[in-house]
Enzyme design. Sequence first.
Site, PDB file in Angstrom:
ATOM      1  N   GLU A   1      35.879  61.285  90.605  1.00 36.03           N
ATOM      2  CA  GLU A   1      35.440  61.822  91.908  1.00 36.03           C
ATOM      3  C   GLU A   1      33.907  61.792  91.866  1.00 36.03           C
ATOM      4  O   GLU A   1      33.279  60.985  92.539  1.00 36.03           O
ATOM      5  CB  GLU A   1      35.967  63.251  92.086  1.00 36.03           C
ATOM      6  CG  GLU A   1      35.521  63.941  93.381  1.00 36.03           C
ATOM      7  CD  GLU A   1      35.934  65.420  93.468  1.00 36.03           C
ATOM      8  OE1 GLU A   1      36.256  66.014  92.421  1.00 36.03           O
ATOM      9  OE2 GLU A   1      35.919  65.975  94.592  1.00 36.03           O
TER      10      GLU A   1
ATOM     11  N   HIS B   1      42.127  65.255  87.907  1.00 37.07           N
ATOM     12  CA  HIS B   1      41.011  64.787  88.731  1.00 37.07           C
ATOM     13  C   HIS B   1      40.113  63.935  87.819  1.00 37.07           C
ATOM     14  O   HIS B   1      39.751  64.372  86.724  1.00 37.07           O
ATOM     15  CB  HIS B   1      40.190  65.954  89.247  1.00 37.07           C
ATOM     16  CG  HIS B   1      40.815  66.704  90.394  1.00 37.07           C
ATOM     17  ND1 HIS B   1      42.074  67.205  90.364  1.00 37.07           N
ATOM     18  CD2 HIS B   1      40.308  67.033  91.616  1.00 37.07           C
ATOM     19  CE1 HIS B   1      42.334  67.818  91.520  1.00 37.07           C
ATOM     20  NE2 HIS B   1      41.276  67.730  92.294  1.00 37.07           N
TER      21      HIS B   1
HETATM   22  N1  ADE Z   1      39.078  72.241  93.104  1.00 37.52           N
HETATM   23  C1  ADE Z   1      39.314  72.289  94.410  1.00 37.52           C
HETATM   24  N2  ADE Z   1      38.934  71.151  95.003  1.00 37.52           N
HETATM   25  C2  ADE Z   1      38.438  70.347  94.034  1.00 37.52           C
HETATM   26  C3  ADE Z   1      37.901  69.036  93.998  1.00 37.52           C
HETATM   27  N3  ADE Z   1      37.770  68.293  95.096  1.00 37.52           N
HETATM   28  N4  ADE Z   1      37.485  68.551  92.816  1.00 37.52           N
HETATM   29  C4  ADE Z   1      37.594  69.284  91.708  1.00 37.52           C
HETATM   30  N5  ADE Z   1      38.089  70.520  91.687  1.00 37.52           N
HETATM   31  C5  ADE Z   1      38.524  71.051  92.837  1.00 37.52           C
HETATM   32 ZN    ZN Z   2      41.112  68.139  94.384  1.00 40.91          ZN
END
Ligand code: ADE
Ligand code: ZN
Length: 339
Positions: free
Chosen positions: A197, A194
């Site tokens: 975001e 990730h």
């Molecule tokens: N764990 C579950 N959903 C998540 C997200 N959108 N961003 C980071 N960690 C997560």
């Molecule tokens: Zn996620």
Amino acid sequence: MDEFIAGLPKLELHLHIEGTLEPDLMLRLAARNGISLPWADEKSVRTAYEFDGLQSFLELYYLGASVLVTEQDFFDLTRAYLTRCAAEGVVHVEIFFDPQTHTARGIPFATVLGGIERALQTGEKELGISWRLIMSFLRHLSEEEAFATLEQAMPLLDRIHGIGLDSGERGNPPAKFVRVFARCRELGLPVVAHAGEEGPADYIWQAIRELQVRRIDHGVRCAEDPELLCYLADTRLPLTVCPLSNTRLKVFDQMAHHNVLNLLEQGLCVTINSDDPAYFGGYMNANFQALAHELGASMSQLCRLSLNAVEASWLSLADKARLTREIRSHAACHGVVLS
Ligand code: ADE
Ligand code: ZN
């Protein structure tokens, strides 16, 4: 349009299995395991789902996950998700699980993996849904704790297809995990993370350069860095984008301002996913519908997003060729011309 979306073969590449825990199952498992929750009924659970960002969501998400105790609980959770997939035309899934969320509560790693995997195997046989499983490290914890989790996973590693990185992004850059990700790659596991975001575009560069990821999960803040946009368009390094998640967690203030179609038109390999659908108000079809109805996505763009998911998946070349044909044939049946 909704019928077109329902019939479009879809692949989900960014899905936290713990994020598919619907309130009714959460309450049933709490009762089954004698765990107390601050809510008495489904309505009060749903009322609590108002988030002002990733952190406020994660607090509820970890609380919800505390009802998962036995192998059967993990089976039931995963089976319920796959039943939804089958009803929605999702044909392939690559799902995350967070072992540390469970091992920290004394649940054995093998219990978690065993329940999820049994449901995936049964789902493949009975529902025809193919799958891969990605073990994620929690980035708010230390790299030492990630190494300890990898150690626990070692005897079971042939049942895990890749490694991910999730949880609170701000202040926990990808570079914090450079050694453990290097070890995972040495072990032959593809890695994803990730990034971008809530965190800045620089975290996406770190994931690419320092972790050598095969995909970026989310990545929507790449739009802030023109050089990064060019890199992503040139290399087609995929982004697994989650539109409903992004609006519920205030990454974008409304769907009409989401940038996924801009990224698609700039040549990036963006895909559509549901992230934590029980918490964000919808599974795959709801995400595609939001793009169509609130962002004006055309049928052709929706098909290209699904084709991108085929390209971004870890399926064999033969399976990719088969799914590409199926998506193209669905498009042709509806008179949709693909470039
Ligand atoms: N764990 C579950 N959903 C998540 C997200 N959108 N961003 C980071 N960690 C997560
Ligand atoms: Zn996620």
